[in-house]
Structures are given as C-alpha cells and as structure tokens.
Design a protein around this motif. Structure first.
Motif, PDB file in Angstrom:
ATOM      1  N   ALA A   1      41.166 103.244  52.021  1.00 47.50           N
ATOM      2  CA  ALA A   1      39.983 104.101  52.179  1.00 47.50           C
ATOM      3  C   ALA A   1      39.333 103.842  53.528  1.00 47.50           C
ATOM      4  CB  ALA A   1      38.987 103.830  51.054  1.00 47.50           C
ATOM      5  N   GLU A   2      39.353 102.589  53.938  1.00 42.48           N
ATOM      6  CA  GLU A   2      38.765 102.251  55.238  1.00 42.48           C
ATOM      7  C   GLU A   2      39.513 102.979  56.366  1.00 42.48           C
ATOM      8  OE1 GLU A   2      37.271  98.111  56.443  1.00 42.48           O
ATOM      9  OE2 GLU A   2      39.185  98.282  57.449  1.00 42.48           O
TER      10      GLU A   2
ATOM     11  N   VAL B   1      43.430 103.360  65.539  1.00 42.11           N
ATOM     12  CA  VAL B   1      44.426 102.803  64.638  1.00 42.11           C
ATOM     13  C   VAL B   1      43.724 102.108  63.475  1.00 42.11           C
ATOM     14  CG1 VAL B   1      46.331 101.180  64.432  1.00 42.11           C
ATOM     15  CG2 VAL B   1      46.032 102.458  66.538  1.00 42.11           C
ATOM     16  N   GLY B   2      44.170 102.396  62.263  1.00 40.84           N
ATOM     17  CA  GLY B   2      43.645 101.708  61.092  1.00 40.84           C
ATOM     18  C   GLY B   2      44.594 100.593  60.705  1.00 40.84           C
TER      19      GLY B   2
ATOM     20  N   ARG C   1      28.489 108.945  58.660  1.00 41.87           N
ATOM     21  CA  ARG C   1      28.923 107.740  57.962  1.00 41.87           C
ATOM     22  C   ARG C   1      28.985 107.992  56.459  1.00 41.87           C
ATOM     23  NH1 ARG C   1      25.320 103.944  60.759  1.00 41.87           N
ATOM     24  NH2 ARG C   1      23.997 103.864  58.923  1.00 41.87           N
ATOM     25  N   GLU C   2      27.884 108.499  55.909  1.00 39.81           N
ATOM     26  CA  GLU C   2      27.812 108.704  54.464  1.00 39.81           C
ATOM     27  C   GLU C   2      28.894 109.661  53.992  1.00 39.81           C
ATOM     28  OE1 GLU C   2      26.125 107.035  52.254  1.00 39.81           O
ATOM     29  OE2 GLU C   2      25.550 105.841  53.981  1.00 39.81           O
ATOM     30  N   LYS C   3      29.081 110.731  54.759  1.00 40.06           N
ATOM     31  CA  LYS C   3      30.061 111.740  54.392  1.00 40.06           C
ATOM     32  C   LYS C   3      31.460 111.136  54.385  1.00 40.06           C
ATOM     33  CE  LYS C   3      31.574 115.930  56.422  1.00 40.06           C
ATOM     34  NZ  LYS C   3      32.206 115.685  57.607  1.00 40.06           N
ATOM     35  N   ARG C   4      31.763 110.412  55.445  1.00 39.47           N
ATOM     36  CA  ARG C   4      33.101 109.826  55.568  1.00 39.47           C
ATOM     37  C   ARG C   4      33.371 108.802  54.472  1.00 39.47           C
ATOM     38  NH1 ARG C   4      36.092 109.751  60.455  1.00 39.47           N
ATOM     39  NH2 ARG C   4      35.288 111.202  62.001  1.00 39.47           N
ATOM     40  N   VAL C   5      32.365 107.969  54.195  1.00 35.30           N
ATOM     41  CA  VAL C   5      32.542 106.928  53.184  1.00 35.30           C
ATOM     42  C   VAL C   5      32.792 107.559  51.811  1.00 35.30           C
ATOM     43  CG1 VAL C   5      31.329 105.107  51.917  1.00 35.30           C
ATOM     44  CG2 VAL C   5      31.246 105.143  54.406  1.00 35.30           C
ATOM     45  N   THR C   6      31.984 108.552  51.472  1.00 36.14           N
ATOM     46  CA  THR C   6      32.131 109.200  50.173  1.00 36.14           C
ATOM     47  C   THR C   6      33.502 109.857  50.058  1.00 36.14           C
ATOM     48  OG1 THR C   6      29.812 109.708  50.457  1.00 36.14           O
ATOM     49  CG2 THR C   6      30.893 110.682  48.555  1.00 36.14           C
TER      50      THR C   6
END
Lengths: 324, 320
Positions: A149-150, A81-82, A114-119
């Motif tokens: 975005a988070e 859940v976000g 992580r990097e992929k998801r953040v971008t």
C-alpha cells in the motif's frame, strides 16, 4: 538507452572487504515488466536491490534507474521507486493509516492529496477496514500488504520487492501475488527477489537466477526451460494392468520409458504424447488412473542447471533444495 | 561532487513524529515524574534551610537552586545527576530501535537523506528535554515565590534563565552521546548499558582519576609540598583533565551563574586578587564571561559527538 528500459545494470559489483557479494552482474528491466531475482539466501539479491536504491555503495559498475544514478541522485530515484524490504517493519504503536501518512509526509505530499492517496492505497490492498487499527495487531501478511500500500500510495513507477512472499501462508501469498499482478496492470514495473522459486514463477515475466553473486541464467521461464531442460516433455502415467511399457515406447516421439513405481510410468518425449498414451492404455483394456504432463518449473530448471555443473558450490544445491 | 537536493528535506517531519512519540511515551512520563518528585524534594529542603539560616541575602532566590539540607543534595546536584539519565533514556534506542523494528530501510527508501533522520531524532530529543526542563524551571520559580514570599530581582531571573539554557545544553551533550551509542550498537540494551557506563565514569570516576593522572603528568613540586600548598602546575593539569567531563563543565558553569560572588573557576594567585573586594557580587555580564568557556566547551563536545555518530551512521549498512 531505450526509454522502455527502467532499470539497467552493467557490471554491477559489491565487495565487502575481500568477500564479493555481487560479482559483475548486468541486467535490464523493461517498463511494465515483472522481473524476478531468484536464488538461495545469500546469493546477492538484497545487496543488488540496495545498490539500485542507493542505500549501499557500489564497488564497481554502473546502474541507471529511470535514467538516474542512484549513487549521485538518490532523491530522484527514491521519489519514483517504491521499496518493500525483506520482512518490512512499521511503527507498531501507530495505526496503518498513520504509518502511511508519515511516509506521505516524508515524500512531501500536500495534506489534501495525502489523505486521498492513503485511503485509496489502503483500499486497493484490502486494508481499508483496518486503517485505524494499530499495526502492532497486524499479521505478517497484512504488514506485507501495508508495505505494498505504501508503494501504491507513493505512486511509484518501479516497485522493488524483497522476498515479498517469504513467511506467508499459501492464502496470504496468493493475495499478495494478486496485488503484485495488479501493480503490473497499472503500468508499474516490478522487480522482486525470492528464494521460493515455484511461487513467484507464476507472476514473473522474466527471471534472473542468482548463484554466488552472479546471474547464472536469465530469461523467461519457458526460455530457460528450453535452454536447460532441452525442451523435452515428461508425461507421467498411472494405470492398472500389465505390459504397457513396451507398447508406450513404440509411440512416435517417445524416447524413453521408465518405471517410477507400481503401475506408474514416466515417458520422455519430444512432444506432448498424452492423447496417444491414453489411447494405448485404453486399447489394452487398462484402467487409466492418472495422466499428466510435467510443466516446466523453475525448481526443475534450477536443480537441473546446478546438477549439470558439478563445479558449482554445494551451497547452491542446498539452496535449491531448501527452496523446493 | 555536490549531493542532489537538501540534506534537511524531511527533517521537520521526522522531528515532529519523534517528538510526538517522546511526549506520549510511557518512558517519558516515568522520567518526568522522577525529575519532578526529586526536584520538589530538593526544593523543600532548600526552603527549610533558607528559612532557618539566611536572613539577609541579596540573592535569596538563587539560593533555592544551590542550597542543600541533609540528607538531600541541592536542586542543582539533582539536576546534574538526573538530566543525563533523562537524555540517555530518550536517546539510547533512537537508531538501533529503527533497525530492530525493521523500519530503517523502509524510511530511508523515501526521498530523504540519512542526515534528516539522525538530526530530526536529535532535535526531537532536545526539544522534549527542553520542554521538561522549562516546566521544571517554572515550577521551581513558582513554588519559590509561594514558599519564600520574596519576589526575585531582574538579575536573579536572568541568572536562573541562563542556568536553564546551560542545563538544556548539558542535556544535549548526553543526548548526542546516547545517539552515538545507539548508532554503534545494534542492541538497545547494550547501547543503554554502555552509555550509562560512560555517564558513571565521567560523572563519578573521572573527577577522582583526574587528580591521580595529573600527579603523574605534572608531579607536585617538593617546595610547594613542604609549605603544604598545591603545586600550581599540578592543579592546572588536574583541572584541565577534569574538564574533559561534561559534568565538571556543568558544575563550573552553575557555580559561576548561580553564585554571583564567583570570580574565577580555576586556581588563581593571591597577587591576582589584589584590590578585589572579596565576597562582593559580580554583575551578570561578568559572571557570563566566567562561564562562557565552559558553555562553549559543552556545545563543542555535543557537536563533536554528534559528528562522530553522523559519520558512522552515514557509512553503516542499512540491511538488518
């Protein structure tokens, strides 16, 4: 419990000492649905949300989020859940991307992922070019978008948004609502709370109107409209000329005509009588300046519902007026 | 009923983030400079004094820490005074700062327990303090070598190393106290003021007050008074009371570790000294035994204060 229900609350209650913040509420949110918790400040919306996330104890009742009990299995719930809190905060000294990376590490994503998801997430909310800017320089709307975005980065199945549009200018609100619709199109269920009734009505599939810790009304906006407003149509006319009122009252289906100003009339009807009304005005050589049907609005439902219940607390009405 | 998953998942992440925040913060830089400058001043005084007075001393190196020259206090007194300030400076806004930045509920909505957040913050603070203190210790050892020109013996290094460890423990006590108040008070300013108030009280007022309270609890015996001696019961009570303050505990440990001739930290009867060669140094192991109860006392008080803060934090509402 059906697999299509992602959040189910039964008799959910929260007491703070003697005060009852949430009083035996029950509701269910379906998969891919946008569900609105609406009501004035202090009606128990945020408390309900915190109970769903296991961030505050439940006094009585039962909650299941994706089949998990938030009080007993908080990590399973929080992994899926976000949550966008009311006026979300970030570490001002860090960049937008670093803030998301920190969350991603807390969730436990591997470095490459992580990097992929953040971008991707920053891209989706339109903050890609601000990724390396410090959050301290962000406007309120940008912070809210970073909060979304988070949730996107987390890959959440449910997004819980507390007052996502409060304090935003109309442009930022529109952008934010578009992103929320985007969440839905990706199959994310959305639970959002708000005291701004008219703005959220456009995105919500179903709403629950809160009042004094209880759910006063629940259903789609159209359903609530029929239930509370009696399903009638209200048509407003502005025209130059005289003697329309009597003629318009004769149109079949019109139950009443009232004068709302100079050259302004309001028709109450059981169907949409706009075309007949226009024909009448033109037939009498009047100059039609405005003709419109009032849409069912949550504001109207809210005020009407509490007007007809004089025993309700005055604060509720004030809340509704404030929301308007 | 058992909780799902580990209470420590996310601990390392929180710790590293807080650590990098500490190490890059302006606050930390100011505190470090303060400590370094003050320590250098004390060291300079100590070296001057040693050159003037002490010709032959088997533990010359340890004198660096304990010798003072007017008007400056010794290095150890500076440390016992400044380390709490550093710890409080790092911890007073640990939890309430998250509230005020409105990041707390967002972070706690991630799959971690509150344990990880609080413990991670404590560890980060402790590691930061440890880094600063180790640096300071190395500076003192290095300058000592240069200025006195006498290499320290193995035992001296051992003792000063134990002193370093105890200083880190002492910093930990004040850090947990600052964390506790950062949980209790929503305003960082209030938390800082209260923690500083407690520090002042424990450091300067309590040692004086302990004597007065001891006189009430165990009134002095007129027979001892007539002889001009302190009543043993009163003296013991006073010491027990004074040891409630971590500053007293730290001072006692430091005396035991850095002065090898220390044989006891409490009042002893003359009969107990029978056969003792007064002024002869004890081996390091014996000094450790003397300092052990005080060290454990400091560790225990740090744990106790942390647990109180932990319990309160667990039960606190996260909404701002």
């Amino acid at each position: 419990m059906s697999t299509d229900v992602v959040i189910e609350a039964k008799g959910l209650t929260k007491n703070y000492g003697q005060a009852v913040a949430v009083d035996h509420i029950s509701f269910a949110v379906g998969r891919g649905e946008i569900f609105g918790l609406l009501g004035p400040n202090g009606a128990g919306k945020t408390t309900t949300i915190l109970m769903l996330l296991g961030l505050t104890d439940i006094s009585a009742g039962e909650v299941r989020v994706l089949g998990f009990d938030p009080a007993r299995e908080p990590l399973s719930v929080k992994r899926r859940v976000g949550y966008l809190p009311d006026t979300v905060g970030f570490y001002d000294g860090l960049t937008a991307a670093d803030n998301l990376r920190y969350t991603a590490r807390l969730i436990g994503f591997k470095r490459s992922e992580r990097e992929k998801r953040v971008t991707e997430a920053l891209d989706q909310v339109g903050l890609a070019e601000f990724a390396e800017k410090r959050v301290g320089t962000f406007s309120r709307g940008m912070r809210q978008r970073l909060g979304l975005a988070e949730i996107l980065m987390k890959g959440a199945q449910i997004a819980i948004l507390d007052e996502p549009t409060s304090g935003l200018d109309p442009h930022a609100t529109t952008e934010l609502l578009a992103i929320i619709r985007g969440l839905k199109s990706e199959g994310v269920s959305v639970l959002l709370s708000s005291h701004l009734l008219d703005r959220v009505q456009s995105v919500c599939d179903r709403v629950a109107l809160f009042s004094g810790g209880r759910i006063a009304l629940m259903g789609s906006v159209a359903e609530l409209g029929r239930e509370v407003l009696g399903g009638g149509y209200v048509v407003d006319i502005e025209a130059e000329g005289a003697g329309f009122a009597e003629r318009l009252a004769l149109i079949p289906g019109v139950s009443g005509v009232e004068k709302t100003g100079i050259g302004k009339l309001r028709l109450h009807a059981d169907r949409d009588v706009r075309s007949e009304a226009a024909a009448e005005v033109v037939a009498m050589h009047g100059r039609l300046k405005y003709l419109g049907v009032q849409e069912v609005s949550l504001d109207a439902i809210y005020s009407r519902y509490f007007e007809t219940r004089p025993d309700e607390e005055m604060t509720m009405k004030e809340g509704a007026r404030h929301a308007a | 009923m058992r909780r799902e998953g580990s209470a420590f998942s996310g601990l390392g992440v929180v710790m590293l983030k807080e650590l990098s925040d500490h190490l890059t913060s302006v606050r930390m830089r100011v505190l470090e400079w303060l400590v370094v400058l003050v320590a250098l001043a004390a060291l300079y005084g100590a070296v001057q004094q040693i050159e003037d007075t002490t010709a032959q001393d088997p533990f010359l190196f340890l004198r660096l820490f304990t010798t003072s020259r007017d008007p400056l206090p010794s290095f150890v007194s500076f440390i016992s005074f400044l380390v709490p300030l550093m710890a409080i400076g790092l911890g007073f806004d640990a939890v309430n700062g998250e509230y005020n930045r409105r990041t707390l509920s967002r972070i706690l909505a991630q799959p971690i327990y509150r344990d990880a957040l609080l413990f991670g913050k404590f560890l980060a603070g402790l590691v930061t303090l440890a880094i600063s203190l180790i640096t300071l210790w190395l500076i003192v050892i290095g300058l000592g070598l240069l200025l006195i020109g006498v290499p320290p013996g193995g035992e001296e290094i051992g003792r000063s190393f134990l002193f370093l460890f105890v200083t880190i423990v002492y910093a930990g006590v004040w850090l947990t106290l600052a964390l506790l108040f950062s949980v209790l008070f929503r305003s960082p300013a209030t938390a800082a003021l209260v923690t500083l108030g407690v520090w002042l009280f424990l450091m300067f007022i309590w040692p004086v007050l302990a004597g007065a309270v001891a006189q009430i609890i165990a009134p002095p015996d007129p027979r001892y008074l007539a002889l001009g001696l302190q009543t043993p019961a009163t003296a013991v009570t006073e010491q027990i009371l004074a040891r409630l303050s971590p500053s007293t505990l730290f001072a006692e440990v430091v005396v035991a570790l850095l002065d090898p001739t220390t044989r006891s930290l409490g009042p002893i009867y003359l009969s107990q000294l029978q056969g003792a060669v007064l002024g002869a140094p004890l081996p390091i192991g014996e000094s450790m035994l003397i300092a052990w109860p005080q060290t454990v006392g400091m560790i225990a008080s740090a744990i106790l204060v942390f647990v109180v803060g932990y319990v309160i934090f667990q039960r606190q509402e996260v909404r701002a």
